[in-house]
Design a protein around this motif. Structure first.
Motif, mmCIF file in Angstrom:
data_model
loop_
_atom_site.group_PDB
_atom_site.id
_atom_site.type_symbol
_atom_site.label_atom_id
_atom_site.label_comp_id
_atom_site.label_asym_id
_atom_site.label_seq_id
_atom_site.Cartn_x
_atom_site.Cartn_y
_atom_site.Cartn_z
ATOM 1 N N LYS A 1 1.043 -1.411 -0.112
ATOM 2 C CA LYS A 1 0.228 0.226 0.429
ATOM 3 C C LYS A 1 0.934 0.978 -0.135
ATOM 4 C CE LYS A 1 -2.665 1.283 3.488
ATOM 5 N NZ LYS A 1 -3.692 1.264 4.836
ATOM 6 N N THR A 2 2.149 1.352 0.713
ATOM 7 C CA THR A 2 2.737 2.144 0.871
ATOM 8 C C THR A 2 4.248 2.909 -0.438
ATOM 9 O OG1 THR A 2 4.446 1.391 1.464
ATOM 10 C CG2 THR A 2 3.063 2.269 3.412
ATOM 11 N N GLU B 1 1.470 8.469 9.067
ATOM 12 C CA GLU B 1 0.739 8.161 8.051
ATOM 13 C C GLU B 1 2.046 6.884 8.321
ATOM 14 O OE1 GLU B 1 0.528 10.149 4.197
ATOM 15 O OE2 GLU B 1 -0.600 11.596 5.491
ATOM 16 N N GLN C 1 11.083 7.406 0.016
ATOM 17 C CA GLN C 1 10.220 8.039 0.224
ATOM 18 C C GLN C 1 10.533 9.187 1.477
ATOM 19 O OE1 GLN C 1 8.091 4.139 0.004
ATOM 20 N NE2 GLN C 1 6.816 5.388 -0.991
ATOM 21 N N TYR D 1 8.198 2.345 4.431
ATOM 22 C CA TYR D 1 8.396 3.823 3.721
ATOM 23 C C TYR D 1 10.088 3.594 3.157
ATOM 24 C CZ TYR D 1 4.402 6.150 4.763
ATOM 25 O OH TYR D 1 3.081 6.262 4.854
ATOM 26 N N GLN E 1 3.697 5.619 -2.752
ATOM 27 C CA GLN E 1 2.662 7.068 -1.958
ATOM 28 C C GLN E 1 4.101 7.790 -0.922
ATOM 29 O OE1 GLN E 1 -0.124 4.597 1.030
ATOM 30 N NE2 GLN E 1 0.519 6.597 2.607
#
Length: 259
Positions: free
Chosen positions: A60-61, A175, A188, A184, A64
């Protein structure tokens, strides 16, 4: 109607009845087969969907950006001072200091930050309290791939070197990646720093090079031997572990006249 004709008609009726029975039986079998096929298809769809959802959730990350959190920035008189692999945040000369041990991947640490982060920063801003943050890579093998706890701790220390520890710390918890899934990556983490205004190229170089990672590992080895340390999060004040499940722990701690 003669006898022969009645016999022939009876034979025709019997044949018709047998055909009907056979068709009926065949129909049941076909229905059962169709139901069975549908069940298999539905089950396969559920399994495949579950696998796809799990894989998507794990990543999901990926790609992002972490949103820079600047709404809880400590006040102008509050300073951030890196002390080895800890960061002391508070006004100069603050007498009361609490030690907080946390892992950026630890879900309970995220809940702790959500519950008390604002209160702690208010106390720092009004000069009541200083907080010494210990970044503990306790769950370093619990991200996919492993390493997020250590890399994020290293990046946070580098952010402290340029006075951006608090928003960097708060952003990673706001987050927070899920334990057991992708964290991350270094790119990131660097991008988050840039989003918070970190322009010094030493920050990106330090994140990529893991400049503080060996020191963090060594400090964690020592922390693990401390009888006050009971995993993350751990809160220690005046040499004693604090029971923070009491919602009023912070005021009670400060009101106790210690420090």
């Amino acid at each position: 109607m003669g006898g022969a004709e009645r016999t022939a008609r009876k034979q025709r009726q019997e044949k018709a009845a047998k055909r009907a029975v056979a068709q009926a039986r065949g129909g049941d079998a076909n229905k059962k087969m169709i139901v069975g096929v549908i069940a298999v298809v539905v089950l396969a769809a559920i399994v495949i969907g579950g696998v796809l959802w799990t894989n998507a959730s794990k990543d999901k990350t990926a790609g992002q950006d972490v949103t820079p959190q600047v709404d809880r920035v400590v006040g102008g008189q509050v300073v951030e001072k890196r002390e080895g692999v800890t960061v002391l945040v508070g006004k100069p000369g603050v007498k009361k200091v609490v030690d907080i041990y946390a892992d950026f991947l630890c879900p309970v640490c995220g809940q702790f930050q959500e519950a008390y982060g604002k209160q702690l920063e208010d106390k720092m801003n009004n000069g009541e309290l200083g907080v010494r943050y210990h970044m503990v890579p306790m769950l370093n093998n619990s991200s996919v791939p492993p390493g997020y706890s250590l890399q994020s701790a290293n990046a946070a220390l580098l952010a402290a070197d340029v006075g951006k520890f608090t928003p960097f710390h708060d952003s990673l918890f706001k987050e927070q990646p899920e334990e057991g899934k992708r964290g991350y990556d270094k790119g990131q983490l660097i991008k988050l720093g840039q989003g918070l205004g970190i322009t010094d190229p030493k920050f990106a170089a330090g994140v990529n090079g893991g400049v503080y990672e060996q020191q963090i590992i060594a400090a964690f080895a020592q922390t693990s031997k401390d009888p006050n340390f009971k995993g993350t999060p751990t809160v220690v004040y005046n040499g004693a572990r604090v029971e923070f499940t009491d919602p009023g722990w912070l005021d009670k701690m400060l009101g106790g006249g210690k420090g």
